[in-house]
Enzyme design. Sequence first.
Site, PDB file in Angstrom:
ATOM      1  N   TRP A  88       0.948   5.503  -2.065  1.00 19.44           N
ATOM      2  CA  TRP A  88       0.339   6.328  -3.098  1.00 19.44           C
ATOM      3  C   TRP A  88       0.719   5.794  -4.461  1.00 19.44           C
ATOM      4  O   TRP A  88       1.850   5.407  -4.703  1.00 19.44           O
ATOM      5  CB  TRP A  88       0.759   7.793  -2.921  1.00 19.44           C
ATOM      6  CG  TRP A  88      -0.366   8.574  -2.363  1.00 19.44           C
ATOM      7  CD1 TRP A  88      -0.978   8.334  -1.177  1.00 19.44           C
ATOM      8  CD2 TRP A  88      -1.046   9.660  -2.974  1.00 19.44           C
ATOM      9  NE1 TRP A  88      -2.008   9.223  -1.010  1.00 19.44           N
ATOM     10  CE2 TRP A  88      -2.072  10.049  -2.095  1.00 19.44           C
ATOM     11  CE3 TRP A  88      -0.892  10.351  -4.164  1.00 19.44           C
ATOM     12  CZ2 TRP A  88      -2.933  11.096  -2.372  1.00 19.44           C
ATOM     13  CZ3 TRP A  88      -1.748  11.397  -4.437  1.00 19.44           C
ATOM     14  CH2 TRP A  88      -2.765  11.763  -3.549  1.00 19.44           C
TER      15      TRP A  88
ATOM     16  N   TYR B 140       0.835  -1.196   0.000  1.00 17.45           N
ATOM     17  CA  TYR B 140       0.000   0.000   0.000  1.00 17.45           C
ATOM     18  C   TYR B 140       0.869   1.245   0.000  1.00 17.45           C
ATOM     19  O   TYR B 140       1.802   1.376   0.778  1.00 17.45           O
ATOM     20  CB  TYR B 140      -0.908   0.009   1.231  1.00 17.45           C
ATOM     21  CG  TYR B 140      -1.803   1.219   1.256  1.00 17.45           C
ATOM     22  CD1 TYR B 140      -3.039   1.177   0.648  1.00 17.45           C
ATOM     23  CD2 TYR B 140      -1.381   2.410   1.822  1.00 17.45           C
ATOM     24  CE1 TYR B 140      -3.855   2.290   0.626  1.00 17.45           C
ATOM     25  CE2 TYR B 140      -2.185   3.528   1.798  1.00 17.45           C
ATOM     26  CZ  TYR B 140      -3.423   3.465   1.205  1.00 17.45           C
ATOM     27  OH  TYR B 140      -4.218   4.576   1.178  1.00 17.45           O
TER      28      TYR B 140
END
Length: 821
Positions: A152, A150
């Site tokens: 951006w 995980y």
Amino acid sequence: MSEKINAKRREFLKNSSLGVAGVTLTGGSLTSTFAKAESAVDSKTVVTAAHWGPLGVVVENGKVVKSGPAIEPSVVNELQSVVADQLYSEARIKYPMVRKGYLEGNSDRTLRGRDEWVRVSWDQALDLVANEMKRVREKHGPSGIFAGSYGWYSSGALHAARTLLHRYLNVTGGFVGTKGDYSTGAAQVIMPHVLGTIEVYEQQTSWEVILENTDTIVLWGANPITTMRIAWTSTDQKGIEYFKKFKDTGKRIICIDPVRSETCEFLGAEWVPINTATDVPLMLGIAHELVRQNKHDKAFLKKYTSGYAKFEDYLLGKTDGQPKTAEWASKICGVPVEIIQTLANDFSSKRTMLMGGWGMQRQRHGEQTHWMLVTLASMLGQIGLPGGGFGLSYHYSNGGVPTVKGGVLGSITATPSVSAGEKTWLDETSKFSFPVARLTDALLHPGKTIKYNGTEITYPEIKVIYWAGGNPYSHHQDTNQMVKAWQKPDTIIVNDVNWTATARMADVVLPATTSYERNDLTMSGDYSMMNIYPMKQVVPPQFEARSDYDIFAELAKRAGVEEQFTEGKTEMQWLKEFYQVAFTAARNNRVVMPKFEQFWEENKPLTFEATEPAKQWVRYEQFRNDPLLNPLGTPSGKIEIYSDVVAKMNYDDCKGYPSWMEPEEFAGNVTEEYPLALVTPHPYYRLHSQLAHTSLRQKYAVNDREPVLIHTEDAKTRGIVNGDIVRIESPRGQVLAGAVVTDGIIKGTIALHEGAWYDPLDLGVSEKPLCKNGCPNVLTRDEGTSKLAQGNSPNTCIVQVEKFQGEAPRVTVFEQPKHSA
């Protein structure tokens, strides 16, 4: 903020972009500053893009010397000025590296984060990774490999690190992934029960409609001037431009927030200070006042909502003996009774848009905040009217900027059988997954079963973590607990650009390129899709860095599946294919786009225009006009103020209607040992932990630490003055920070911005090692929002602050770790 810091910021805004602000593209040519640079020997200007917008980058003698906006933004964006810092930073991972103990076969995994590093060749590193992946896959199957990865999204249609990792693991046999995200973990699960849609990542009522019809904007826990300097793809800052236009109308803007934010100051808005994690009581107090004065819209509630009567019984205290009056609410949230009453009157008498942020659902029982916001908007009866109702994405990726008519780029997918661009980043790409915010819990307790949204999930036993494009040691809660969890797997592999704390906690580290060292394409305006930006390679890969695409192609080759991964395409062939997806869509929309070769050669953004219907679009207007023909995706087809589906889950921490459930730690539950509440807002000068290592740090660091906002009175009682280094402690950990003494935060709360790189002083020695750099998640609770969403809940935390005594240890996380050749 203190006046001194404000003055410093104003000076920086005036002289921003390192002298290159004002660069625009007109008719394919660059304006003065960059044009002058072209006359220098061996000089060129390349147009590319990043999360912080389209960039013009000046390269002299093969090296980047400065950067700035390629399209002039309405507000200067300093994030666009540090391309050189990103390329040549001291923090860069230069070569493939392996932790010494791991390389030598030492099974002591507590050495992660404090061991020496050994430089190896690319072939040696890739063989090491490939062999370990093969071993674990054969012995444990896909459930032994975790690649939630995980982080951006990497700006770009092709070079998206997380998607490429998932693609590699899918073609080699599968992996364990995650559900949801850290941004909207609670909201994205509750909203489908209430509105039949995820809501938080969807287009908002057009700003053109807002400007014409809205009397009052309420920014509830939202700070768009900060959060719209960046975007999931690439920002065009049009949302900020619209906020400026609304400000210029002289109409009313209210900010409800524990902190007087950059947005509040920039827009000259009214500030309503509120205790963190108490938004629901304030909403209930306003709702009670509406009923008491008979100002709630009974006709709207009857026609468009379901279950209001059960909620009203709770609101009036018929179910629990406690009416949710303004007086009751005031004692909890810290907002004076008369202001609560005024808000109820003003919201109901004026066309009001409640623009909700996401920070207020990142807390225990976070599902309740957005559910209650929608309920309050329903009671006001303005949903579906021009400029009224609520919106949950005006602060994110320029929501509300009218959707254009044009083409949307294709993109690489995690599963080769899926056509370019068909899957979104929210879709699950793995057969095994658990809520992302439960990662530490999953690592520590394999085989444990948890409740989630009416189902049960059993954690797998994870043997390998492969992380690419993220920094969980900045964004996951309770860092010290995470350190223990990180010691459980056999192997941890990280692809990264920099020596973040996550990379330092790995066994094998592979150096990845920045977006400036490869070619790509992206769009601006995640909702408007206004521009297609070229992302041209600015300089060749530095040191021995390789793109994630090349890294995973090599690993796929070692697994015998290179053809499935690459489909036989080069970087530029992929980009031409993604562009063609947009080209075909634009042609179908009767919009002219240049052929790819011409677009790439011209090297400038391609802009589409919005249509009049898009400019006049109102969210939920069709539903309001005819709820029978345009029902919502809920069981009743209406807004579910009471959800029978949720009620039947029978959770003790999420009922069938929105309600106030007191969290274990918040301003109303402080102790003598931990008497202050903590809130962790988004930072102004970086994107989460991205850019934390650049020269922008000089604009906000206090004594080379993260700044912590502390109220004047709270500072005075502790003998703390502006600029002091302070120690902040919670039941879970301790950090150092630099004091910013201010009246711009509610008394009894401190603010420490999220995204600081974790920099422990005595890792492996102390139970609660001191973070020298001020990473707030060292302090926060790692606990699910509720059994419904299992989202993250950092803004539910109590702390103590004291002046640090003695000589503060130096911050070292931005330097190279110790390594041998």
